[in-house]
Write a protein that holds these residues in place. Structure first.
Motif, short mmCIF file in Angstrom:
data_model
loop_
_atom_site.label_atom_id
_atom_site.label_comp_id
_atom_site.label_asym_id
_atom_site.label_seq_id
_atom_site.Cartn_x
_atom_site.Cartn_y
_atom_site.Cartn_z
N ARG A 510 0.82 -1.22 0.00
CA ARG A 510 0.00 0.00 0.00
C ARG A 510 0.85 1.26 0.00
N THR A 511 1.98 1.20 0.69
CA THR A 511 2.83 2.40 0.77
C THR A 511 4.04 2.31 -0.13
N GLU A 526 -2.32 0.01 13.31
CA GLU A 526 -2.98 1.21 12.79
C GLU A 526 -3.55 0.88 11.43
N ARG A 527 -4.54 1.66 11.06
CA ARG A 527 -5.19 1.41 9.78
C ARG A 527 -4.22 1.59 8.62
N SER A 528 -3.26 2.46 8.77
CA SER A 528 -2.30 2.71 7.69
C SER A 528 -1.31 1.57 7.52
N LYS A 529 -1.28 0.62 8.49
CA LYS A 529 -0.31 -0.47 8.42
C LYS A 529 -0.88 -1.73 7.81
#
Length: 856
Positions: A510-511, A526-529
């Motif tokens: 995703r990143t 976390e949602r970003s992970k």
């Protein structure tokens, strides 16, 4: 011409089998019943024919070998293959085949379709042959009975003629001269009238003994042994066909009754004189053939007879003599590796050593032919040198095929064995070490050993296998993590076994972030992970990957930039459509509950999952809103992590305040009660006003005494002014029939305000009438200038109620010309349940009327 000669020689050599070519003139015939028909056919064979026959639907019907006696068919001979069908009938309609046979070989033509039609009745004439039309078989030189072509039932316009075998036409009788060989063939009697033709045919066969016997090829022959002797054909002119007999060395195996001599491959036994005799019932004739077979050299022999010598070094070899049977005389020589050793047929080697090892060839030549025979000489000794095909150690990739040769100088050949680190394949027998698919277990040293009964030696090499991280794995052994937000994520370590060593890294899809090293440390969830983390192990042999998925779990959340409505104010028949977005994991379930009545109901809600995200878009629609839709709605969105609740209400404009709980249809009775109470209060006020007004009029009447205008119920209001002046209440002059209260402003105002009420006041025509009737004899009529038929309908039927947008009830007030005992008119108020006898109307106030309720 050259091609024909070449094919003839191939046939003599036996390389080409007999060729039979069958052709027909046409493939379709159409005739009438009773006719004679000839199916034209020709057959060419380079070796003659044994027989000719015809088939009908593949069934033999006529053959040159066996004649029928019913004279239905004629022809079908080797000289004249065509078939004549006499007196054709409907049942002769079929498919026919012309066939020629040579020995076991049969060749047939393509099908010939015969279609027989019924002869028209208006053409009855026939063709006849006198004395008969039977086929004739005779000897050459014989005189035959003359035959005549006639028609007994044909008119004067008939044309009668013969068609002879050579194609000539004749109107005369036939067979007036002695028969000749050229007279053989088909004779046709033809009768033609207008466009109709009848015919009768028969065949003449002229028999004679064999003539002009010949051989093909025509000369004597010389053939080398082992080669093909050309096939020899003996032919003679005969009628009927001749049979052939060959005499010579064992000819029973090679001759055929058809006259061919096929000797096949030449041998010494084929040499000699061969005689062919052709014969039939009328004679015989012979011809001779001389066959000379050249052969040799054959049967090479050695003295001593041994063909393989295996001795230790230093052994003394005795001379070897080579001989052969040859015609003509053979030349014999010895050679090795292309070099001639001896030309007298004797091989003398003396004392053996390795230089004399090899194969020795004895060659016997005779004419254009030679044959060989060999002996082998082998010197025996133990291994002197051993070597492998790979120089030094060997490096290979995993999965690669490895082939290493090991050889040694030995006599007899050494036994080669391999030993290596892989215990499953510890020993590999044979000259080559073959590893079809190298694995990491093949790392190590391999030893090749060569040995025979005279000695033993060995050598070795090391194999280094390079491989990628095929056993890629993670610790802990879990590749899917579903973790609640805020919860610690355990460290994930990626391991791989590689040669050479692998470089290991992690990649977040995703990143795009790359983490070098074996360990993936994410900390708290976390949602970003969330997403896929790919472990990559790479070396020179390739790259291996393993995916680990991490999913963040959290309860439903509505987007901050997507606020939800808490109240809808709509009109009857409107549609409410709304949508909202929810982020949640796992995917939540949503439902919408209406709580307006005791019986709750679910509202259909649609959802659309956004691919690649946690977001779900929900939408709903409430169509054609009515009072039953008024109330409170609860939206619930929930998953395993929690629940999101949202409430909103629906109101209808100008419907009054709605309760916060239990709204909808349950609120309608409450409003009705409010309206009824308002009506009752209004009626009470109207009654009170009427009573007070009457009381005031009576009082003023008494005070005024002789006042000629007793009506005092007119008051100033915003719409109307008294007819006698805007500021004065003085009555007008007497004498008019009516007192009208027109107001210019009111009229103008009425044109722009169609819902206002007009009033017309009438009084008696004379003062006497006014005095006689009393002070209350003033008629007041309240006119509603809209739908008069509806007003009268309400007057005649039960009272009706009309409600405006504010929920107020319209009251229709009517002064009825019915005088009570006191001489007072009755006032009727429509729209209320109680009807009062008296009422006073106040025009200073007006109610708001909904558009369309009142019309002109």
């Amino acid at each position: 011409m050259c091609l024909a000669i070449w094919l003839s020689w191939l046939s003599l050599l036996g390389l080409v089998s007999a060729r039979i070519n069958v052709t027909v003139q046409k493939y379709t015939y159409e005739v009438f019943t009773g006719d004679d028909l000839t199916l034209q056919c020709s057959i060419v064979s380079d070796e003659g024919l044994d027989s000719v026959h015809w088939k009908k639907s593949w069934t033999v019907i006529y053959s040159s070998d066996s004649r029928r006696t019913d004279y239905k068919y004629s022809g079908s001979t080797t000289a004249y293959p065509s078939l004549t069908i006499h007196n054709v009938q409907i049942y002769d309609t079929n498919y026919y085949y012309c066939c020629g046979k040579k020995e076991r070989k049969e060749i047939c033509s393509r099908w010939i379709h015969l279609k027989v039609k019924q002869r028209p009745k208006d053409k009855p004439f026939t063709a006849s042959v006198l004395p008969n039309d039977r086929d004739i078989a005779t000897l050459e030189g014989m005189r035959l009975e003359q035959r005549t072509c006639i028609s007994r039932d044909c008119g004067e316009n008939c044309d009668i003629q013969w068609t002879l075998p050579n194609g000539e036409k004749s109107k005369s009788d036939i067979f007036t001269e002695p028969i000749r060989q050229a007279d053989a063939g088909k004779y046709t009697c033809t009768v033609r009238s207008m466009d109709v033709e009848k015919s009768k045919s028969f065949y003449v066969s002229v028999n004679y003994g064999p003539k002009d016997i010949a051989l093909s090829p025509p000369t004597n022959m010389t053939v080398r042994e082992g080669r093909q002797i050309p096939v020899v054909t003996c032919q003679a002119q005969c009628s009927p066909s001749c049979s052939y007999v060959w005499r010579g060395p064992d000819v029973r195996k090679y001759s055929r009754p058809s006259g061919t001599l096929s000797l096949g491959t030449a041998t010494k036994s084929h040499a000699g004189v061969y005689v062919c005799m052709a014969k039939n019932d009328h004679g015989n004739l012979s011809i001779a053939l001389n066959v000379n077979v050249e052969y040799g050299p054959t049967l090479i022999s050695f003295t001593p007879i041994t063909q393989s010598y295996r001795q230790l070094e230093g052994y003394m070899m005795e001379p070897i003599r080579c001989s052969a049977d040859c015609n003509p005389t053979c030349h014999i020589s010895w050679s090795k590796d292309g070099h001639r050793f001896s030309s007298n047929g004797v091989l003398a080697l003396g004392s053996l050593d390795r230089s004399k090892d090899g194969t020795y060839i004895c060659t016997a030549r005779g004419g254009n032919m030679h044959i060989n025979k060999t002996i082998t000489v082998k010197t025996l000794y133990g291994p002197r040198a051993i070597s492998i095909s790979s120089s030094g150690n060997l490096s290979a990739e995993e999965g690669q095929r490895i082939s290493i040769g090991c050889q040694a100088d030995c006599s007899p050949p050494c036994n080669i064995t391999w030993a290596g680190p892989n215990t499953d394949l510890a020993f590999r027998y044979g000259r080559n070490l073959i590893i079809s698919k190298a694995g990491r277990e093949d790392n190590g040293e391999f030893v090749c050993t060569a040995s025979n009964q005279y000695g033993k030696k060995n050598t070795s090499l090391r194999i280094n296998i390079h491989y990628a991280g095929a056993d890629l794995r993670v610790i802990p052994d879990d590749i899917r993590y579903s973790i609640k937000e805020g919860t610690a994520i355990p460290d994930i370590r990626c391991e791989a076994t590689c040669n050479p060593a692998c470089e290991i890294s992690w990649h977040h899809d995703r990143t795009g972030h790359v983490i070098n090293g074996r360990t993936l440390s994410l900390g708290k969830m976390e949602r970003s992970k969330d997403g896929n983390y790919t472990c990559k192990a790479a070396n020179s042999q390739g790259t291996q990957t393993l995916n680990v998925s991490v999913v963040s779990l959290f309860p439903p959340e509505v987007l901050q930039d997507d606020p939800l409505n808490t109240s809808y104010v709509v009109n009857i028949g409107d549609v409410i459509r709304d949508s909202f977005s929810i982020d949640a994991c796992p995917t939540p379930h949503a439902f919408l509950l209406y709580e307006g009545t005791e019986d709750q109901k679910n509202i259909s809600i649609q959802e659309e999952q956004q691919r690649g995200s946690y977001r779900t878009i929900y939408s709903y629609a409430i169509s054609n809103i009515t009072y039953s839709d008024v109330g409170i709605y609860t939206l619930t969105v929930s998953n395993s992590q929690g629940t999101f609740l949202h409430k909103f209400s629906i109101k209808i404009a100008n419907y009054g305040s709605l309760p916060q709980e239990g709204g909808g249809a349950a609120s309608i009775p409450f409003l009705v009660w409010i309206i009824l109470v308002a009506v009752v209060v209004s009626l009470l006020l109207v009654v009170a006003i009427v009573i007070i007004s009457k009381h005031n009029k009576e009082r003023k009447h008494k005070e005024n005494g002789s006042n000629n205008f007793p009506f005092t119920g007119v008051h100033n209001n915003v719409l109307y002014n008294p007819a006698w002046g805007a500021q004065s209440l003085e009555p007008p002059q007497q004498g008019g029939n009516h007192v009208v209260i027109p107001n210019t402003n009111a009229v103008d105002d009425a044109s722009t305000r169609p819902n206002d009420v007009y009033a017309t006041v009438s009084k008696p025509g004379t003062t006497d009438e006014l005095t006689a009737t009393g002070p209350s004899d003033v008629y007041s009529v309240v006119v509603k200038h809209r739908k008069p038929e509806r007003r009268s309908q309400r007057t005649e039927q039960s009272p009706s109620r009309t409600t405006n947008k504010d929920g107020l009830i319209y009251l229709d007030v009517e002064f009825v010309s019915q005088t009570d005992t006191n001489g007072t008119d009755q006032v009727v108020i429509h729209g209320a349940e109680n009807k009062c006898e008296y009422g006073e109307i106040d025009f200073s106030r007006k109610a708001t009327v909904a558009d369309g309720d009142l019309k002109e």
